[in-house]
Design a protein around this motif. Sequence first.
Motif, PDB file in Angstrom:
ATOM      1  N   ARG A  64      -6.698 -26.733 100.233  1.00 48.70           N
ATOM      2  CA  ARG A  64      -5.883 -27.913  99.918  1.00 48.70           C
ATOM      3  C   ARG A  64      -6.182 -28.434  98.519  1.00 48.70           C
ATOM      4  NH1 ARG A  64      -5.467 -32.511 104.067  1.00 48.70           N
ATOM      5  NH2 ARG A  64      -3.615 -32.860 102.819  1.00 48.70           N
ATOM      6  N   GLN A  65      -7.466 -28.518  98.169  1.00 51.20           N
ATOM      7  CA  GLN A  65      -7.837 -29.039  96.850  1.00 51.20           C
ATOM      8  C   GLN A  65      -7.380 -28.113  95.737  1.00 51.20           C
ATOM      9  OE1 GLN A  65     -12.066 -29.700  97.210  1.00 51.20           O
ATOM     10  NE2 GLN A  65     -11.786 -31.807  97.895  1.00 51.20           N
ATOM     11  N   ALA A  66      -7.461 -26.823  95.967  1.00 53.89           N
ATOM     12  CA  ALA A  66      -7.118 -25.856  94.920  1.00 53.89           C
ATOM     13  C   ALA A  66      -5.616 -25.693  94.737  1.00 53.89           C
ATOM     14  CB  ALA A  66      -7.744 -24.501  95.236  1.00 53.89           C
ATOM     15  N   THR A  67      -4.842 -25.917  95.804  1.00 53.71           N
ATOM     16  CA  THR A  67      -3.407 -25.636  95.737  1.00 53.71           C
ATOM     17  C   THR A  67      -2.516 -26.868  95.824  1.00 53.71           C
ATOM     18  OG1 THR A  67      -3.193 -25.364  98.133  1.00 53.71           O
ATOM     19  CG2 THR A  67      -3.753 -23.391  96.834  1.00 53.71           C
ATOM     20  N   ASP A 109      10.087 -18.238  93.988  1.00 56.12           N
ATOM     21  CA  ASP A 109      10.901 -17.274  94.727  1.00 56.12           C
ATOM     22  C   ASP A 109      10.173 -15.959  94.955  1.00 56.12           C
ATOM     23  OD1 ASP A 109      12.833 -19.231  94.761  1.00 56.12           O
ATOM     24  OD2 ASP A 109      14.117 -18.275  93.256  1.00 56.12           O
ATOM     25  N   ALA A 110       9.175 -15.666  94.107  1.00 53.24           N
ATOM     26  CA  ALA A 110       8.361 -14.460  94.285  1.00 53.24           C
ATOM     27  C   ALA A 110       7.218 -14.699  95.268  1.00 53.24           C
ATOM     28  CB  ALA A 110       7.813 -14.002  92.935  1.00 53.24           C
ATOM     29  N   GLY A 111       7.136 -15.906  95.830  1.00 53.44           N
ATOM     30  CA  GLY A 111       6.106 -16.207  96.817  1.00 53.44           C
ATOM     31  C   GLY A 111       4.850 -16.823  96.243  1.00 53.44           C
ATOM     32  N   ASP A 112       4.916 -17.280  94.992  1.00 55.77           N
ATOM     33  CA  ASP A 112       3.732 -17.852  94.340  1.00 55.77           C
ATOM     34  C   ASP A 112       3.916 -19.351  94.110  1.00 55.77           C
ATOM     35  OD1 ASP A 112       1.353 -18.234  93.034  1.00 55.77           O
ATOM     36  OD2 ASP A 112       1.964 -17.220  91.184  1.00 55.77           O
ATOM     37  N   LEU A 113       4.001 -20.120  95.195  1.00 59.63           N
ATOM     38  CA  LEU A 113       4.162 -21.571  95.075  1.00 59.63           C
ATOM     39  C   LEU A 113       2.982 -22.218  94.360  1.00 59.63           C
ATOM     40  CD1 LEU A 113       5.781 -24.141  95.598  1.00 59.63           C
ATOM     41  CD2 LEU A 113       4.703 -24.255  97.852  1.00 59.63           C
ATOM     42  N   PRO A 114       1.718 -21.860  94.685  1.00 59.69           N
ATOM     43  CA  PRO A 114       0.609 -22.486  93.953  1.00 59.69           C
ATOM     44  C   PRO A 114       0.682 -22.218  92.442  1.00 59.69           C
ATOM     45  CG  PRO A 114      -0.217 -21.433  95.929  1.00 59.69           C
ATOM     46  CD  PRO A 114       1.221 -21.023  95.793  1.00 59.69           C
ATOM     47  N   GLY A 115       1.077 -21.011  92.063  1.00 62.40           N
ATOM     48  CA  GLY A 115       1.213 -20.695  90.647  1.00 62.40           C
ATOM     49  C   GLY A 115       2.321 -21.490  89.994  1.00 62.40           C
ATOM     50  N   ALA A 116       3.441 -21.668  90.702  1.00 61.20           N
ATOM     51  CA  ALA A 116       4.562 -22.443  90.173  1.00 61.20           C
ATOM     52  C   ALA A 116       4.157 -23.909  89.988  1.00 61.20           C
ATOM     53  CB  ALA A 116       5.769 -22.335  91.104  1.00 61.20           C
ATOM     54  N   VAL A 117       3.444 -24.440  90.966  1.00 59.83           N
ATOM     55  CA  VAL A 117       2.978 -25.827  90.873  1.00 59.83           C
ATOM     56  C   VAL A 117       2.000 -25.965  89.711  1.00 59.83           C
ATOM     57  CG1 VAL A 117       1.658 -27.634  92.062  1.00 59.83           C
ATOM     58  CG2 VAL A 117       3.419 -26.353  93.293  1.00 59.83           C
ATOM     59  N   SER A 118       1.101 -25.005  89.573  1.00 54.94           N
ATOM     60  CA  SER A 118       0.134 -25.026  88.482  1.00 54.94           C
ATOM     61  C   SER A 118       0.825 -24.959  87.123  1.00 54.94           C
ATOM     62  CB  SER A 118      -0.840 -23.858  88.638  1.00 54.94           C
ATOM     63  OG  SER A 118      -1.717 -23.811  87.540  1.00 54.94           O
ATOM     64  N   LEU A 119       1.833 -24.120  87.010  1.00 55.17           N
ATOM     65  CA  LEU A 119       2.590 -24.012  85.764  1.00 55.17           C
ATOM     66  C   LEU A 119       3.211 -25.354  85.395  1.00 55.17           C
ATOM     67  CD1 LEU A 119       4.719 -21.353  84.291  1.00 55.17           C
ATOM     68  CD2 LEU A 119       5.969 -23.366  84.992  1.00 55.17           C
ATOM     69  N   VAL A 120       3.865 -26.001  86.363  1.00 53.06           N
ATOM     70  CA  VAL A 120       4.517 -27.289  86.108  1.00 53.06           C
ATOM     71  C   VAL A 120       3.475 -28.343  85.737  1.00 53.06           C
ATOM     72  CG1 VAL A 120       5.854 -29.157  87.167  1.00 53.06           C
ATOM     73  CG2 VAL A 120       6.528 -26.772  87.535  1.00 53.06           C
ATOM     74  N   GLN A 121       2.349 -28.360  86.442  1.00 57.71           N
ATOM     75  CA  GLN A 121       1.284 -29.313  86.117  1.00 57.71           C
ATOM     76  C   GLN A 121       0.778 -29.104  84.697  1.00 57.71           C
ATOM     77  OE1 GLN A 121      -1.205 -28.649  89.891  1.00 57.71           O
ATOM     78  NE2 GLN A 121      -1.865 -30.638  89.114  1.00 57.71           N
ATOM     79  N   THR A 122       0.506 -27.861  84.344  1.00 57.94           N
ATOM     80  CA  THR A 122      -0.068 -27.550  83.040  1.00 57.94           C
ATOM     81  C   THR A 122       0.877 -27.917  81.903  1.00 57.94           C
ATOM     82  OG1 THR A 122      -1.347 -25.749  83.998  1.00 57.94           O
ATOM     83  CG2 THR A 122      -1.035 -25.694  81.622  1.00 57.94           C
ATOM     84  N   GLU A 123       2.149 -27.606  82.082  1.00 56.81           N
ATOM     85  CA  GLU A 123       3.089 -27.793  80.976  1.00 56.81           C
ATOM     86  C   GLU A 123       3.705 -29.184  80.924  1.00 56.81           C
ATOM     87  OE1 GLU A 123       5.692 -24.737  79.898  1.00 56.81           O
ATOM     88  OE2 GLU A 123       4.171 -23.191  80.134  1.00 56.81           O
ATOM     89  N   THR A 124       3.605 -29.954  82.011  1.00 58.38           N
ATOM     90  CA  THR A 124       4.229 -31.283  81.999  1.00 58.38           C
ATOM     91  C   THR A 124       3.225 -32.417  82.158  1.00 58.38           C
ATOM     92  OG1 THR A 124       4.584 -31.368  84.390  1.00 58.38           O
ATOM     93  CG2 THR A 124       6.331 -30.350  83.037  1.00 58.38           C
ATOM     94  N   GLY A 125       2.042 -32.100  82.678  1.00 62.70           N
ATOM     95  CA  GLY A 125       1.067 -33.153  82.928  1.00 62.70           C
ATOM     96  C   GLY A 125       1.299 -33.882  84.244  1.00 62.70           C
ATOM     97  N   MET A 126       2.213 -33.384  85.078  1.00 65.26           N
ATOM     98  CA  MET A 126       2.482 -34.010  86.379  1.00 65.26           C
ATOM     99  C   MET A 126       1.262 -33.872  87.283  1.00 65.26           C
ATOM    100  SD  MET A 126       6.239 -32.768  87.604  1.00 65.26           S
ATOM    101  CE  MET A 126       7.685 -32.975  86.609  1.00 65.26           C
ATOM    102  N   SER A 127       1.177 -34.761  88.256  1.00 67.46           N
ATOM    103  CA  SER A 127       0.145 -34.627  89.291  1.00 67.46           C
ATOM    104  C   SER A 127       0.526 -33.459  90.182  1.00 67.46           C
ATOM    105  CB  SER A 127       0.066 -35.908  90.124  1.00 67.46           C
ATOM    106  OG  SER A 127       1.237 -36.037  90.922  1.00 67.46           O
ATOM    107  N   ALA A 128      -0.417 -32.996  90.999  1.00 71.61           N
ATOM    108  CA  ALA A 128      -0.147 -31.876  91.906  1.00 71.61           C
ATOM    109  C   ALA A 128       0.986 -32.222  92.867  1.00 71.61           C
ATOM    110  CB  ALA A 128      -1.405 -31.496  92.679  1.00 71.61           C
ATOM    111  N   ALA A 129       0.972 -33.441  93.394  1.00 76.72           N
ATOM    112  CA  ALA A 129       2.010 -33.841  94.352  1.00 76.72           C
ATOM    113  C   ALA A 129       3.381 -33.887  93.683  1.00 76.72           C
ATOM    114  CB  ALA A 129       1.669 -35.198  94.957  1.00 76.72           C
TER     115      ALA A 129
END
Length: 139
Positions: A64-67, A109-129
């Motif tokens: 949970r903490q990592a993803t 869509d490739a099944g990598d939701l944690p990676g997609a969330v991480s990408l958005v966080q890294t490039e936008t500064g959004m929180s994980a939620a």
Amino acid sequence: MTVLALVAGLVLLVGIISVGLARGGRGQAAPGAHPPMALPADLQVRVRALLGENKPVLAVKEVRQATGLGLVDAKRIVDALKSGPLPEPLPYAPGGQGSVADRARTMRDAGDLPGAVSLVQTETGMSAADAERFVSTLS
């Protein structure tokens, strides 16, 4: 509240949720719906170590903490890890071609939701939620 009481409460909560899901409770995912299954190798190693120490609650907490996933999806991932390795996320390249939304959608869509969330966080500064909500609304 002592740490022991907190851990006992978490164990009880996970048990209640597991029983509810096994009985077809309201929190059950739609048929065919699977949690994201791509996890970095180092996270898989940490989770397997916790499972080897008979600490499944801490393993779920680690996922949970990592993803940034919810309890039910994190538990499903931990349960899946018990039976074998999971795929690793696709490589993340910051500043790649296309918009953040397009790249996150492709990863999701490739099944990598944690990676997609991480990408958005890294490039936008959004929180994980916030990043998870953003990725889930991409069409």
